[in-house]
Design a protein around this motif. Structure first.
Motif, PDB file in Angstrom:
ATOM      1  N   ARG A 273     -10.980  -7.503   6.985  1.00 40.67           N
ATOM      2  CA  ARG A 273     -11.661  -7.315   5.695  1.00 40.67           C
ATOM      3  C   ARG A 273     -10.561  -7.115   4.674  1.00 40.67           C
ATOM      4  NH1 ARG A 273      -9.257  -2.340   5.226  1.00 40.67           N
ATOM      5  NH2 ARG A 273      -8.908  -1.528   7.304  1.00 40.67           N
TER       6      ARG A 273
ATOM      7  N   GLY B 182      -6.252   6.727   3.553  1.00 42.49           N
ATOM      8  CA  GLY B 182      -6.718   5.334   3.518  1.00 42.49           C
ATOM      9  C   GLY B 182      -5.886   4.478   2.576  1.00 42.49           C
TER      10      GLY B 182
ATOM     11  N   ASP C 190       0.851  -1.189   0.000  1.00 41.57           N
ATOM     12  CA  ASP C 190       0.000   0.000   0.000  1.00 41.57           C
ATOM     13  C   ASP C 190       0.892   1.246   0.000  1.00 41.57           C
ATOM     14  OD1 ASP C 190      -2.249   1.576   0.307  1.00 41.57           O
ATOM     15  OD2 ASP C 190      -2.538   1.127   2.431  1.00 41.57           O
TER      16      ASP C 190
ATOM     17  N   GLU D 113      -6.015  -2.444  -1.786  1.00 45.49           N
ATOM     18  CA  GLU D 113      -5.298  -3.698  -2.048  1.00 45.49           C
ATOM     19  C   GLU D 113      -6.199  -4.742  -2.715  1.00 45.49           C
ATOM     20  OE1 GLU D 113      -5.264  -1.946   0.709  1.00 45.49           O
ATOM     21  OE2 GLU D 113      -3.395  -2.130   1.823  1.00 45.49           O
TER      22      GLU D 113
ATOM     23  N   ASP E 182      -8.411  -1.710   1.024  1.00 42.02           N
ATOM     24  CA  ASP E 182      -8.890  -0.834  -0.037  1.00 42.02           C
ATOM     25  C   ASP E 182      -7.815   0.230  -0.214  1.00 42.02           C
ATOM     26  OD1 ASP E 182     -10.238   0.779  -1.765  1.00 42.02           O
ATOM     27  OD2 ASP E 182     -12.097   0.864  -0.606  1.00 42.02           O
TER      28      ASP E 182
END
Ligand code: AMP
Ligand code: GLY
Length: 423
Positions: free
Chosen positions: A286, A225, A211, A291, A289
């Motif tokens: 989860r 994020g 990321d 990724e 995001d």
């Protein structure tokens, strides 16, 4: 199988796009959805914060399987409500979602089951935390215990910054999430994200990704994020994957089952590859995001049976195949993000569809037929390539065809892998 997908971001667009390709799918519904998801699924008007309403919808529409994208509904017990109501669901119980919801909970699991992670202590008031910090010195890491939208972590390089971070947590900077604080040792190394499916008793390794959390080129500016990602992460060699499974993931699955909170769903391990090997920074319960977007591009297998196997305790009967190519995604965000930004700015044009590239929608909406940007992170321009460098060139070529005046992106997504590939 009739499936309901919960969520409205780029992660859920990628899941919808992949689920829609499944021969086992008979109907795909999504809530709240977005215009990209609407190309793959029927958007339904269900309040996803109301667990009982989601269950009632599933019963009314004879939904066989629910896939939950984001963490908030999981922490709020949506998976429990659905499972108790007899609906198969991909995602952990609220109790198991504490692996993301409470950093202290995760650290205690690590301590109890001997999982490699930084030494730590939990605190509910400032003075003892400060005494511990003075004793250990900087660099040191201060974390609000609860969910703080990715903003509750301070990697303090000086004692002063560390003490300030303690004050800021306990003075309510992160609301209830900061009522408890974890202070932990600073880990030095290269970070990687690693994803596995879990069915309560066993785990199936998926893939790795990297990321880019900072908003600016060269990893500068405030945390976000995530401004882009690529998969696989070169630092996750087969040996590192094996050690991560053996030393981190498998003991976690066994420990959660042993503690009475078996974990089902996807476990997203944030790792630091240190001189000693992989160490756990944090868990998310989860998909990442953004990724998830690169993982879905690389996944050759049908996603639906994999998620369903995780939900029904049958992971041992499935396997996942991956494309050898790399995938890379670049986030286009509204100017000003992660601070304040203008909403409803028009996106005049998206690039034409092209094999091996895909634009996933995150914060978009249709207003009077016009595509507009409604969120901070808005589009995820994603491409496959023979190398990360190749995927990067393709993704930026597509991104440069997006016509959106109020959008911006980093220009250096993938830089670590690109440098490695050049060497
Ligand atoms: P988290 O929200 O836990 O992912 O933390 C955000 C970021 O802070 C991580 O991605 C790391 O870059 C950094 N970080 C967290 N914990 C540590 C640690 N113990 N040592 C070094 N860096 C850390
Ligand atoms: N991109 C980081 C996350 O989803 O938490």
């Amino acid at each position: 199988m009739k499936v309901l997908l919960i969520g409205s971001g780029g992660r859920e667009h990628a899941l919808a796009w992949k689920l829609a390709q499944s021969p086992r799918l008979t109907a795909l519904y999504a809530a709240p959805g977005n215009p990209g998801i609407a190309e793959e699924a029927t958007i339904v008007d269900v309040d996803t914060a109301d667990n009982a309403a989601v269950l009632a919808f599933c019963r009314r529409e004879a939904i066989d399987f629910v896939v939950v994208g984001p963490e908030a509904p999981l922490v709020a017990g949506l998976a429990d409500t659905l499972r108790n109501g007899g609906i198969a669901v991909f995602g952990p119980s609220a109790a198991a979602a504490q692996l993301e919801g409470s950093k202290g909970f995760t650290k205690d699991i690590c301590a109890k089951y001997n999982i490699p992670t930084g030494a730590y202590q939990r605190f509910t008031s400032a003075e003892p935390a400060k005494a511990y910090i003075r004793q250990n010195g900087a660099p040191i890491v201060i974390k609000a215990d609860g969910l703080a939208a990715g903003k509750g972590v301070t990697v303090a390089m000086s004692l002063e910054d560390a003490l300030d971070a303690v004050d800021s947590c306990f003075s309510g900077a992160f609301g209830a999430a900061g009522a408890e604080v974890v202070v932990e040792a600073y880990l030095d190394g290269e970070e990687a994200s690693f994803f596995c499916l879990c069915d309560g008793t066993s785990a199936l390794a998926l893939a790795s990704a990297q990321d880019h959390k900072r908003v600016g080129d060269g990893d500068t500016g405030p945390n976000t994020g995530g401004m882009g990602a690529y998969s696989p992460a070169p630092v996750m060699t087969p040996d590192m994957v094996e050690r991560t499974m053996r030393d981190i993931i498998e003991p976690t699955i066994a420990g959660m089952a042993d503690s009475g909170h078996p974990f089902t769903g996807v476990l997203f391990a944030g790792l630091m590859i240190t001189a000693k090997g992989p160490e756990l920074i944090e868990y998310n319960v989860r998909f990442g995001d953004p990724e998830c977007q690169v993982l879905m591009m690389r996944l050759k297998s049908d996603l639906l049976p994999l998620l369903h196997a995780a939900a029904t305790g049958t992971l041992a009967s499935v396997s996942a195949e991956w494309r050898d190519e790399a995938a890379l995604t670049v986030v286009m965000a509204s100017k000003g993000y992660p601070g304040a930004y203008e909403k409803n700015t028009p996106i005049a044009k998206l690039p034409e569809a092209e094999a091996g590239t895909k634009v996933f929608h995150a914060g978009t909406a249709l207003k009077d037929g016009q595509l507009v940007a409604t969120g901070g992170r808005v589009l995820n321009v994603t491409a496959m390539g023979s190398t990360v460098s190749d995927a990067k060139d393709r993704a930026y070529a597509a991104l440069d065809r997006v016509e959106w005046d109020n959008g911006f992106s980093r220009r250096d997504i993938g830089w670590q892998a690109v440098e490695r590939e050049k060497a």
